[in-house]
Design a protein around this motif. Structure first.
Motif, PDB file in Angstrom:
ATOM      1  N   ALA A 476       0.821  -1.190   0.000  1.00 21.63           N
ATOM      2  CA  ALA A 476       0.000   0.000   0.000  1.00 21.63           C
ATOM      3  C   ALA A 476       0.852   1.236   0.000  1.00 21.63           C
ATOM      4  O   ALA A 476       0.601   2.193  -0.693  1.00 21.63           O
ATOM      5  CB  ALA A 476      -0.883  -0.010   1.227  1.00 21.63           C
ATOM      6  N   SER A 477       1.873   1.186   0.780  1.00 22.29           N
ATOM      7  CA  SER A 477       2.611   2.382   0.908  1.00 22.29           C
ATOM      8  C   SER A 477       3.694   2.508  -0.080  1.00 22.29           C
ATOM      9  O   SER A 477       4.436   3.427  -0.015  1.00 22.29           O
ATOM     10  CB  SER A 477       3.164   2.504   2.277  1.00 22.29           C
ATOM     11  N   SER A 478       3.785   1.618  -0.972  1.00 22.66           N
ATOM     12  CA  SER A 478       4.383   2.073  -2.131  1.00 22.66           C
ATOM     13  C   SER A 478       5.395   1.439  -2.958  1.00 22.66           C
ATOM     14  O   SER A 478       6.362   0.908  -2.589  1.00 22.66           O
ATOM     15  CB  SER A 478       4.995   3.295  -1.814  1.00 22.66           C
ATOM     16  N   PRO A 479       5.043   1.682  -4.132  1.00 22.78           N
ATOM     17  CA  PRO A 479       5.889   1.311  -5.227  1.00 22.78           C
ATOM     18  C   PRO A 479       7.156   2.113  -5.137  1.00 22.78           C
ATOM     19  O   PRO A 479       8.154   1.725  -5.683  1.00 22.78           O
ATOM     20  CB  PRO A 479       5.127   1.737  -6.457  1.00 22.78           C
ATOM     21  N   VAL A 480       7.079   3.184  -4.493  1.00 23.20           N
ATOM     22  CA  VAL A 480       8.240   4.042  -4.460  1.00 23.20           C
ATOM     23  C   VAL A 480       9.415   3.328  -3.864  1.00 23.20           C
ATOM     24  O   VAL A 480      10.538   3.519  -4.267  1.00 23.20           O
ATOM     25  CB  VAL A 480       7.949   5.287  -3.612  1.00 23.20           C
ATOM     26  N   THR A 481       9.124   2.528  -2.923  1.00 20.32           N
ATOM     27  CA  THR A 481      10.235   1.890  -2.252  1.00 20.32           C
ATOM     28  C   THR A 481      10.684   0.620  -2.944  1.00 20.32           C
ATOM     29  O   THR A 481      11.743   0.127  -2.671  1.00 20.32           O
ATOM     30  CB  THR A 481       9.847   1.515  -0.825  1.00 20.32           C
ATOM     31  N   SER A 482       9.869   0.163  -3.758  1.00 18.51           N
ATOM     32  CA  SER A 482      10.175  -1.143  -4.316  1.00 18.51           C
ATOM     33  C   SER A 482      11.505  -1.264  -5.037  1.00 18.51           C
ATOM     34  O   SER A 482      12.179  -2.249  -4.888  1.00 18.51           O
ATOM     35  CB  SER A 482       9.053  -1.589  -5.235  1.00 18.51           C
ATOM     36  N   ARG A 580       1.445  -3.271 -14.385  1.00 18.17           N
ATOM     37  CA  ARG A 580       1.437  -2.870 -13.000  1.00 18.17           C
ATOM     38  C   ARG A 580       2.156  -3.895 -12.117  1.00 18.17           C
ATOM     39  O   ARG A 580       2.833  -3.556 -11.169  1.00 18.17           O
ATOM     40  CB  ARG A 580      -0.001  -2.713 -12.536  1.00 18.17           C
ATOM     41  N   SER A 581       1.993  -5.114 -12.517  1.00 19.35           N
ATOM     42  CA  SER A 581       2.525  -6.172 -11.674  1.00 19.35           C
ATOM     43  C   SER A 581       4.037  -6.086 -11.507  1.00 19.35           C
ATOM     44  O   SER A 581       4.598  -6.565 -10.553  1.00 19.35           O
ATOM     45  CB  SER A 581       2.169  -7.530 -12.255  1.00 19.35           C
ATOM     46  N   GLU A 582       4.631  -5.417 -12.441  1.00 12.48           N
ATOM     47  CA  GLU A 582       6.075  -5.365 -12.346  1.00 12.48           C
ATOM     48  C   GLU A 582       6.557  -4.473 -11.209  1.00 12.48           C
ATOM     49  O   GLU A 582       7.662  -4.573 -10.737  1.00 12.48           O
ATOM     50  CB  GLU A 582       6.658  -4.854 -13.660  1.00 12.48           C
ATOM     51  N   PHE A 583       5.731  -3.570 -10.834  1.00 11.96           N
ATOM     52  CA  PHE A 583       6.165  -2.632  -9.810  1.00 11.96           C
ATOM     53  C   PHE A 583       5.624  -2.987  -8.442  1.00 11.96           C
ATOM     54  O   PHE A 583       6.102  -2.523  -7.433  1.00 11.96           O
ATOM     55  CB  PHE A 583       5.703  -1.236 -10.160  1.00 11.96           C
ATOM     56  N   VAL A 584       4.582  -3.724  -8.475  1.00 21.60           N
ATOM     57  CA  VAL A 584       3.940  -4.000  -7.204  1.00 21.60           C
ATOM     58  C   VAL A 584       4.664  -5.091  -6.454  1.00 21.60           C
ATOM     59  O   VAL A 584       4.816  -6.188  -6.952  1.00 21.60           O
ATOM     60  CB  VAL A 584       2.489  -4.424  -7.416  1.00 21.60           C
ATOM     61  N   GLN A 585       5.061  -4.739  -5.331  1.00 23.14           N
ATOM     62  CA  GLN A 585       5.721  -5.763  -4.550  1.00 23.14           C
ATOM     63  C   GLN A 585       4.715  -6.398  -3.611  1.00 23.14           C
ATOM     64  O   GLN A 585       3.751  -5.790  -3.200  1.00 23.14           O
ATOM     65  CB  GLN A 585       6.872  -5.176  -3.758  1.00 23.14           C
ATOM     66  N   ARG A 586       4.997  -7.591  -3.339  1.00 29.49           N
ATOM     67  CA  ARG A 586       4.104  -8.319  -2.457  1.00 29.49           C
ATOM     68  C   ARG A 586       4.101  -7.647  -1.103  1.00 29.49           C
ATOM     69  O   ARG A 586       5.128  -7.195  -0.621  1.00 29.49           O
ATOM     70  CB  ARG A 586       4.610  -9.753  -2.340  1.00 29.49           C
ATOM     71  N   ARG A 587       2.959  -7.601  -0.529  1.00 30.71           N
ATOM     72  CA  ARG A 587       2.887  -6.986   0.799  1.00 30.71           C
ATOM     73  C   ARG A 587       3.721  -7.789   1.764  1.00 30.71           C
ATOM     74  O   ARG A 587       3.862  -8.999   1.630  1.00 30.71           O
ATOM     75  CB  ARG A 587       1.444  -6.958   1.287  1.00 30.71           C
ATOM     76  N   ILE A 588       4.232  -7.097   2.705  1.00 35.50           N
ATOM     77  CA  ILE A 588       5.024  -7.833   3.666  1.00 35.50           C
ATOM     78  C   ILE A 588       4.107  -8.689   4.523  1.00 35.50           C
ATOM     79  O   ILE A 588       2.961  -8.353   4.737  1.00 35.50           O
ATOM     80  CB  ILE A 588       5.823  -6.901   4.585  1.00 35.50           C
ATOM     81  N   ARG A 589       4.656  -9.727   4.947  1.00 37.15           N
ATOM     82  CA  ARG A 589       3.859 -10.645   5.756  1.00 37.15           C
ATOM     83  C   ARG A 589       3.774 -10.112   7.180  1.00 37.15           C
ATOM     84  O   ARG A 589       4.796  -9.827   7.811  1.00 37.15           O
ATOM     85  CB  ARG A 589       4.508 -12.026   5.736  1.00 37.15           C
ATOM     86  N   ARG A 590       2.601 -10.010   7.629  1.00 39.30           N
ATOM     87  CA  ARG A 590       2.441  -9.514   8.994  1.00 39.30           C
ATOM     88  C   ARG A 590       1.537 -10.449   9.767  1.00 39.30           C
ATOM     89  O   ARG A 590       0.320 -10.273   9.790  1.00 39.30           O
ATOM     90  CB  ARG A 590       1.833  -8.129   8.996  1.00 39.30           C
ATOM     91  N   PRO A 591       2.124 -11.372  10.349  1.00 36.40           N
ATOM     92  CA  PRO A 591       1.347 -12.367  11.093  1.00 36.40           C
ATOM     93  C   PRO A 591       0.452 -11.685  12.121  1.00 36.40           C
ATOM     94  O   PRO A 591       0.848 -10.709  12.739  1.00 36.40           O
ATOM     95  CB  PRO A 591       2.422 -13.193  11.786  1.00 36.40           C
ATOM     96  N   PHE A 592      -0.701 -12.225  12.264  1.00 34.64           N
ATOM     97  CA  PHE A 592      -1.608 -11.669  13.259  1.00 34.64           C
ATOM     98  C   PHE A 592      -1.095 -12.015  14.647  1.00 34.64           C
ATOM     99  O   PHE A 592      -0.738 -13.156  14.928  1.00 34.64           O
ATOM    100  CB  PHE A 592      -2.996 -12.250  13.065  1.00 34.64           C
ATOM    101  N   SER A 593      -1.102 -11.026  15.451  1.00 36.57           N
ATOM    102  CA  SER A 593      -0.720 -11.287  16.832  1.00 36.57           C
ATOM    103  C   SER A 593      -1.923 -11.899  17.539  1.00 36.57           C
ATOM    104  O   SER A 593      -3.035 -11.865  17.031  1.00 36.57           O
ATOM    105  CB  SER A 593      -0.330  -9.990  17.516  1.00 36.57           C
TER     106      SER A 593
END
Length: 689
Positions: A476-482, A580-593
């Motif tokens: 969500a927060s960005s392709p910029v960082t990818s 688009r898929s080329e820039f979109v990185q998979r969301r980081i995994r954030r296990p539910f606490s």
DNA sequence: ATTAGGG
DNA sequence: CCCTAAT
């Protein structure tokens, strides 16, 4: 159900104490304390190496990275003054633990403290800020960050190091520790804080720092001598990362190309495994021959960059193969092509990349041979190092986890709060973090560069290298960082189009991000709507080397109206349809606490399944990174988890009580849904009859 | 934009 | 978590 008000805590800067128990690290070898890597290694390799330390760190306190380099501005008298300051040490304010990198180089005639104060006053505009009547806290933070990060300090010669060191400190100081008050007192406190912090750091790292400030390249560093005699050292371009002087086998990351898994920090834990065909760890024995190999490579062509390309290519190929083979079954025929283009240029100017590199190389060459005007006694010794034989010493003490966000019921116990925080921290450490490299106060974004290219191996730049931890930004927060993190962004993704469109022109195209339109004042970076844990870094807009930056800027204008930043990584993108898929990185995994699970269960109990949007709103309204799809998915897995035997479960264990509730709720709501499903057909049937 | 379900 | 189809 009872509705419990939830409390939210946001930690801006969660300090990881000494020796935290990091589950994942247990899996990895902990023996590595020192790493010898090749000077040609990718910046990413360095990151990985550094990151490796995170999990292996056994030291507390602040992140502290020092590059072995002589500080040419520091005179002996000053050193003594610094030592005297030791007595003050140990600031009480945790905020100062945020200091990322300390490296003070200042005018010899001024005491360190005064130098700091002066620098702050002159360049951070603190007084102005306060005079304006704005809240001290905010303004100062902003001003400091901006000024520092946008290069105000950097433009100031010796003060640059100071500036960027204090950037973080100032921010935290302001936002966490000091409330608005009289400008003077704040400033005083602030100054004192900085000062104290410095002393503290100095104290902590006295051996490393002071020695480095002196001419640490040479003989007064026993570690290095111990590791490798100068003569030998000078014959390969490796980088040493001594950590607290423990002895460990060396590892060549050149040939194994950062696939030496033991150094990788949980880099997609699962993905990692399938990656390299022959991941191996090379012990000191096995290493030697490889050194020779490397040396040969370089000596042959001297400063010609061919070897660099080779190494790059090698690394990339590996990296891509790794990711590629894991993720997608695509062909990668053109990789070498895209490589030599994209891999080496951080400016998106593939055509000129080679020249640039040569240019830099020559600079390095010159610098190494004493061409540097500011040469000190140390540089005399340096000159004995040929350009291809550059050692960089890194010492990193600890990292701070940038930010944690947790949510917990107000009726929860303190113990639960602690556990929850621990879980969150662990989760982040487990996979949500990446390492950022700061050089001269600016982020080094292009992981593809070699240290050489990035200037990290350059004598002149060494005094200001820093590392920091930051959350991998969520999709969500960005392709910029990818583009900056190949392991997430993945060069291999960039290859895809090539595979699909073999006819596509190899001409590089700059990436265009869907970043927000309004160009931030500081020029490049802007994090759209970041999560709690995204790093809002005002830093980084410019590229590392001045000539490079200039080139990038001008060229970016010529190309497309995108921030210079985004040109960072060069991808082979078909001109027509940038997928688009080329820039979109998979969301980081954030296990539910557990607490999150609890919230979810509670919401579902109340709202039922099938109303995931409501569930999200009810239980995770403030967690931007949790979507209703996540709710649904999590519920799915929870149900599954509840059904399987406890021993088959993975991850942080969910209390059986919760799982029981899951099953109960699941049963209840699915039954209810079933009834609802059945009735309409009946009604239909009735109507038909 | 949401929901549901497979991967 | 991702991706899609269907609403």
């Amino acid at each position: 159900m009872v509705f419990k008000k939830r409390l939210e805590y946001s930690f801006n800067g969660y300090h990881v104490p000494a020796m935290p128990q990091i589950p994942k690290s247990a899996k990895r070898k902990r023996s590595v304390r020192r790493k010898v890597v090749d000077g040609q290694m990718c910046a990413f390799d360095l990151l990985a190496a550094v990151a490796g330390k995170i999990l292996e760190r056994e030291n507390s306190s602040t992140l502290h990275s020092i590059l072995g380099n002589s500080n040419q501005n520091v005179k002996q008298g000053q050193l003594e003054e610094e030592k005297q300051l030791d007595e003050k040490k140990l600031c009480q304010d945790e905020a100062f633990d945020q200091v990322r990198c300390k490296e003070i180089s200042s005018a010899p005639e001024l005491p360190i403290q005064r130098q700091i104060a002066h620098t702050l006053k002159e360049h951070s505009q603190i007084s102005k800020a306060t005079a304006s009547g704005s809240t001290f806290v905010v303004v100062k933070s902003d001003v400091l960050n901006q000024d520092i990060y946008t290069g105000d300090f950097a433009a100031n010669g010796s003060k640059e190091a100071l500036g960027y060191s204090l950037g973080t400190t100032a921010k935290n100081c302001c936002t966490e520790s000091y409330s608005p008050g009289s400008a003077e007192s704040c400033e005083a406190e602030f100054m004192d804080g900085i000062k104290t912090r410095f002393v503290s750091e100095q104290h902590e790292a006295e051996a490393a720092v002071v020695k480095n400030i002196q001419h640490s390249w040479s003989s007064d560093n026993p570690v290095e001598l111990d590791a490798k005699p100068p003569a030998l050292a000078s014959s390969d371009s490796s980088i040493e990362v001594p950590l607290h002087g423990h002895h460990i086998p060396r590892i060549s990351s050149f040939l194994i190309c950062r696939d030496d898994t033991e150094l990788i920090v949980d880099r997609d834990d699962d993905e990692n495994s399938s990656g390299c065909t022959h991941p191996r760890t090379i012990t000191s024995k096995a290493l030697k021959p490889q050194y020779h190999k490397i040396r040969k490579l370089f000596s042959k062509t001297d400063l010609d960059m061919k070897p660099a390309f080779h190494s790059l290519k090698f690394c990339y190929t590996r990296r891509r193969t790794q990711r590629y083979s894991f993720k997608r079954k695509k062909v990668f025929e053109h990789r070498s092509m895209s490589l030599s283009d994209g891999g080496t240029s951080s400016k998106g100017l593939c055509n000129s990349s080679e020249k640039e590199i040569n240019y830099k190389t020559n600079n390095l060459h010159a610098a190494l041979h004493g061409g540097n005007g500011t040469s000190s006694p140390a540089s005399g010794q340096m000159s004995s190092y040929k350009s291809e034989n550059f050692h960089v010493k890194l010492s990193i003490k600890s990292f701070n986890v940038p930010e944690l966000f947790i949510e917990i019921s107000e009726t929860a116990t303190v113990g639960l709060l602690k556990r929850t925080i621990m879980e969150a921290a662990t989760a982040i450490l487990g996979g949500g973090l990446r390492v950022g490299v700061l050089l001269q106060g600016k982020k080094v974004r292009d992981d593809n560069k070699t240290l050489l290219q990035a200037g990290i191996s350059n004598v002149d730049k060494l005094d200001n290298l820093g590392f920091m931890l930051e959350p991998k930004s969520a999709g969500a927060s960005s392709p910029v960082t990818s583009p900056e993190y190949p392991h997430t962004h993945c060069p291999c993704d960039a290859i895809e189009p090539l595979a699909r469109h073999p006819a596509a022109s190899p001409a590089p195209v700059t990436e265009i991000f869907n970043a927000s339109p309004e160009p931030p004042v500081t020029s490049a970076l802007h994090f759209p709507e970041s999560d709690h844990d995204s790093v809002h870094s005002p830093v980084d807009t410019k590229l590392v080397n001045k000539p490079a930056a200039a080139a990038a800027t001008s060229n970016s204008r010529a190309l497309v109206p995108v921030p210079a930043m985004s040109i960072d990584a060069v991808s082979m993108v078909p001109l027509h349809k940038p997928r688009r898929s080329e820039f979109v990185q998979r969301r980081i995994r954030r296990p539910f606490s557990v607490s999150e699970v609890e919230a979810l269960v509670e919401a579902v109990e109340k709202l039922g399944t099938g109303r995931w949007r409501d569930v999200k709103l009810q239980a995770f309204d403030n967690a931007k990174h949790r979507t209703y799809v996540d709710m649904k998915d999590k519920w799915k897995t929870l149900v599954h988890t509840a059904k399987i035997s406890p021993r088959q479960r993975r991850g942080e264990p969910v209390p059986q009580e919760l799982l029981d509730r899951v099953l109960a709720a699941h049963g209840y709501w699915s039954q209810r849904q079933a009834k609802l499903q059945v009735k309409p057909p009946l009604a239909d049937a009735c109507m038909l009859v």
